[in-house]
Scaffold this motif. Structure first.
Motif, short mmCIF file in Angstrom:
data_model
loop_
_atom_site.label_atom_id
_atom_site.label_comp_id
_atom_site.label_asym_id
_atom_site.label_seq_id
_atom_site.Cartn_x
_atom_site.Cartn_y
_atom_site.Cartn_z
N LEU A 164 -11.61 2.48 -4.60
CA LEU A 164 -10.30 2.32 -4.00
C LEU A 164 -10.30 1.18 -3.00
O LEU A 164 -9.35 0.37 -2.93
CB LEU A 164 -9.87 3.64 -3.33
CG LEU A 164 -8.50 3.64 -2.67
CD1 LEU A 164 -7.41 3.38 -3.72
CD2 LEU A 164 -8.23 4.97 -1.97
N SER A 165 -11.40 1.10 -2.26
CA SER A 165 -11.48 0.01 -1.27
C SER A 165 -11.54 -1.34 -1.97
O SER A 165 -10.96 -2.34 -1.52
CB SER A 165 -12.71 0.19 -0.37
OG SER A 165 -12.62 1.40 0.34
N THR A 166 -12.31 -1.34 -3.10
CA THR A 166 -12.46 -2.60 -3.82
C THR A 166 -11.14 -3.02 -4.43
O THR A 166 -10.76 -4.20 -4.41
CB THR A 166 -13.53 -2.45 -4.90
OG1 THR A 166 -14.76 -2.06 -4.29
CG2 THR A 166 -13.72 -3.75 -5.68
N LEU A 167 -10.44 -2.06 -4.97
CA LEU A 167 -9.20 -2.36 -5.65
C LEU A 167 -8.00 -2.37 -4.71
O LEU A 167 -6.91 -2.80 -5.09
CB LEU A 167 -8.97 -1.34 -6.79
CG LEU A 167 -10.04 -1.33 -7.90
CD1 LEU A 167 -9.75 -0.22 -8.88
CD2 LEU A 167 -10.09 -2.68 -8.59
N ILE B 106 -16.45 11.41 -4.48
CA ILE B 106 -15.40 10.93 -3.57
C ILE B 106 -15.80 9.56 -2.98
O ILE B 106 -14.95 8.68 -2.80
CB ILE B 106 -15.15 11.97 -2.48
CG1 ILE B 106 -14.49 13.22 -3.10
CG2 ILE B 106 -14.29 11.40 -1.37
CD1 ILE B 106 -14.34 14.37 -2.13
N GLY B 107 -17.12 9.44 -2.68
CA GLY B 107 -17.57 8.13 -2.15
C GLY B 107 -17.36 7.02 -3.14
O GLY B 107 -16.92 5.91 -2.79
N HIS B 108 -17.72 7.30 -4.42
CA HIS B 108 -17.51 6.30 -5.44
C HIS B 108 -16.05 5.96 -5.59
O HIS B 108 -15.67 4.77 -5.68
CB HIS B 108 -18.06 6.80 -6.78
CG HIS B 108 -19.56 6.95 -6.79
ND1 HIS B 108 -20.43 5.99 -6.22
CD2 HIS B 108 -20.38 7.92 -7.30
CE1 HIS B 108 -21.66 6.37 -6.37
NE2 HIS B 108 -21.65 7.56 -7.03
N LEU B 109 -15.21 6.99 -5.58
CA LEU B 109 -13.78 6.75 -5.70
C LEU B 109 -13.25 5.95 -4.50
O LEU B 109 -12.38 5.07 -4.64
CB LEU B 109 -13.02 8.07 -5.84
CG LEU B 109 -13.26 8.85 -7.15
CD1 LEU B 109 -12.55 10.20 -7.08
CD2 LEU B 109 -12.76 8.04 -8.33
N PRO C 76 -5.39 -3.36 -1.48
CA PRO C 76 -4.86 -4.62 -0.92
C PRO C 76 -5.66 -5.11 0.27
O PRO C 76 -5.76 -6.32 0.50
CB PRO C 76 -3.44 -4.26 -0.55
CG PRO C 76 -3.44 -2.77 -0.38
CD PRO C 76 -4.45 -2.26 -1.33
N ALA C 77 -6.28 -4.25 1.00
CA ALA C 77 -7.02 -4.68 2.18
C ALA C 77 -8.18 -5.56 1.79
O ALA C 77 -8.47 -6.58 2.44
CB ALA C 77 -7.49 -3.44 2.97
N ALA C 78 -8.92 -5.14 0.73
CA ALA C 78 -10.06 -5.94 0.29
C ALA C 78 -9.58 -7.28 -0.25
O ALA C 78 -10.21 -8.33 -0.04
CB ALA C 78 -10.85 -5.17 -0.78
N THR C 79 -8.48 -7.24 -0.94
CA THR C 79 -7.93 -8.49 -1.47
C THR C 79 -7.52 -9.42 -0.34
O THR C 79 -7.78 -10.65 -0.38
CB THR C 79 -6.72 -8.18 -2.37
OG1 THR C 79 -7.14 -7.31 -3.42
CG2 THR C 79 -6.15 -9.46 -2.98
N LEU C 80 -6.90 -8.86 0.65
CA LEU C 80 -6.49 -9.66 1.80
C LEU C 80 -7.70 -10.21 2.53
O LEU C 80 -7.67 -11.33 3.07
CB LEU C 80 -5.63 -8.82 2.75
CG LEU C 80 -4.26 -8.37 2.21
CD1 LEU C 80 -3.57 -7.48 3.24
CD2 LEU C 80 -3.39 -9.57 1.88
N ALA C 81 -8.77 -9.38 2.53
CA ALA C 81 -9.97 -9.83 3.23
C ALA C 81 -10.59 -11.03 2.53
O ALA C 81 -11.29 -11.83 3.15
CB ALA C 81 -10.97 -8.67 3.34
#
Length: 415
Positions: free
Chosen positions: A358-361, A351-354, A363-368
């Motif tokens: 998920l965080s990497t992929l 779940i952590g890897h997912l 929109p929030a990470a992209t916006l960051a």
């Protein structure tokens, strides 16, 4: 003149008596006029004198106290087909005679037939078949003899050996036994009426538990009353058990077959109807010993079985199986706990890897990283993602979402 003629007749007055020879001759003449007759009776006395050709016999009536004197040629007795002895039942053919010399009467016999036992047995056999056909001998009708009779009814001759034997043997075996004795004649014409009367009296007595009809044996002729039809039927009608103890083995009288129990002798009857005190006490003692021994053996056997059962592991240590299963349960629980923990850890890592992916992929990470999401804000309706500059002419209100928030702007048109 009549008196004178009477006085003149011989033997009609004391003055003109008969001489002895005159009476003897006249009596002999009268008897000689009698014809020859057949007579049945029992030889009571037979006399054969060595130097005489004449046999002298006393013939008695077995049913009455009467007898006749017989004379016959010696050869008639000696050469008879059946040996003539005292007690033989015979039929004789003879002519009455009066011997003037001795003044005695006798029957001069010319023929003798020994028919006693054979004829009597034939009569008894005919009656036996008749009573048997009527069911008087049926074993199912026999009444049981009580184990310990309180009062014994005894029918026998007065002061007879049978009475003495029964009372002596019975009292010796069981001193508390009581007797109701009825003495009767046990042979002759008066035997049956007296025995039947005594039998009815004892059967009507409620204290009498068993009735014994006893006689110490005898010849077939002497035992005729005990084969009488009247007596046999009276025995069958009794409600009290009847024991026949006649004591005559070769030819049993019919009352033996009708009675509820036949004893070989009066002594045997006493033994069979009265238990032996000493023997019964010995039997009780033996039964007590045997029962006690059997009970002890049973207890020992069952105790051995219980000991064997207790020595088995399942009963010697009843919790051992539970303890063994408890260790297995603890091991299974630990293994299950380890497996569950391992599964939870593995799934948590997945779940952590997912989540990281998920965080990497997302929109929030992209916006960051400096990217922004621009939406048009229409006057009505939901905001729409701006995908082309053509969709945002000048004056279009815009909503710009960046990594840490969103701002509003107004489009100045395409540059």
């Amino acid at each position: 003149m009549t008196s004178a003629r009477a006085d003149g007749d011989p033997g009609q007055s004391a003055d003109n008596p008969f001489p002895v020879r005159g009476v003897a001759i006249r009596v002999a003449g009268w008897i000689d006029k009698l014809g020859a007759v057949w007579v049945e009776g029992q030889i009571a006395q037979l006399t054969l004198r060595p130097n005489s050709n004449t046999a002298f016999i006393t013939l008695r009536d077995p049913a009455a106290d009467m007898s006749l004197s017989l004379t016959c040629p010696r050869d008639l007795v000696v050469n008879a087909p059946v040996k003539m002895t005292d007690g033989t039942q015979v039929i004789v053919y003879g002519k009455p005679n009066f011997y003037t010399g001795r003044g005695t009467f006798s029957l001069r016999v010319s023929e003798i037939r020994a028919v006693g036992i054979g004829e009597l047995l034939a009569r008894i056999e005919r009656l036996r078949r008749l009573l048997d056909a009527e069911g008087l001998f049926d074993p199912r009708l026999k009444r049981p003899i009580p184990f310990l009779p309180g009062t014994i009814g005894l029918i026998t001759g007065r002061a007879s050996a049978a009475e003495h034997d029964i009372m002596a043997v019975a009292s010796g075996r069981w001193p508390a036994v009581r007797f109701a004795v009825r003495n009767t004649v046990v042979q002759g014409p008066n035997a049956v009426p007296q025995i039947v009367e005594a039998l009815r009296a004892l059967d009507a007595d409620p204290e009498v538990d068993v009735i014994v009809l006893a006689r110490g044996g005898g010849s077939v002729e002497d035992l005729l009353p005990f084969s009488d039809e009247t007596l046999c039927r009276e025995i069958s009608r009794c409600t009290t058990p009847v024991v026949s103890a006649i004591g005559h083995e070769p030819d049993n009288p019919l009352c033996d077959l009708v009675a509820d129990l036949r004893a070989a002798t009066p002594t045997d009857a006493a033994k069979r109807i009265v238990p032996d005190t000493a023997a019964e006490q010995a039997l009780i003692s033996d039964l007590r010993r045997r029962s006690a021994r059997a009970l002890r053996n049973w207890v020992n056997r069952e105790a051995h079985v219980v000991a064997q059962l207790r020595s088995r592991p399942v009963l010697a240590r009843p919790l051992a199986a539970i303890d063994a299963r408890a260790d297995e349960v603890h091991r299974a629980r630990a293994a299950a706990r380890r497996d569950i923990t391992r599964l939870l850890t593995r799934e948590s890592e997945r779940i952590g890897h997912l989540s990281a992916r998920l965080s990497t992929l997302g929109p929030a990470a992209t916006l960051a990283r400096g990217y922004a999401v621009v939406q048009t804000i229409p006057d009505s309706g939901e905001p729409q993602i701006l995908g082309s500059v053509a969709d945002a002419p000048a004056g279009t209100r815009l909503r710009v979402r960046v990594g840490d928030g969103a701002i509003t702007a107004t489009s100045e048109g395409e540059q």
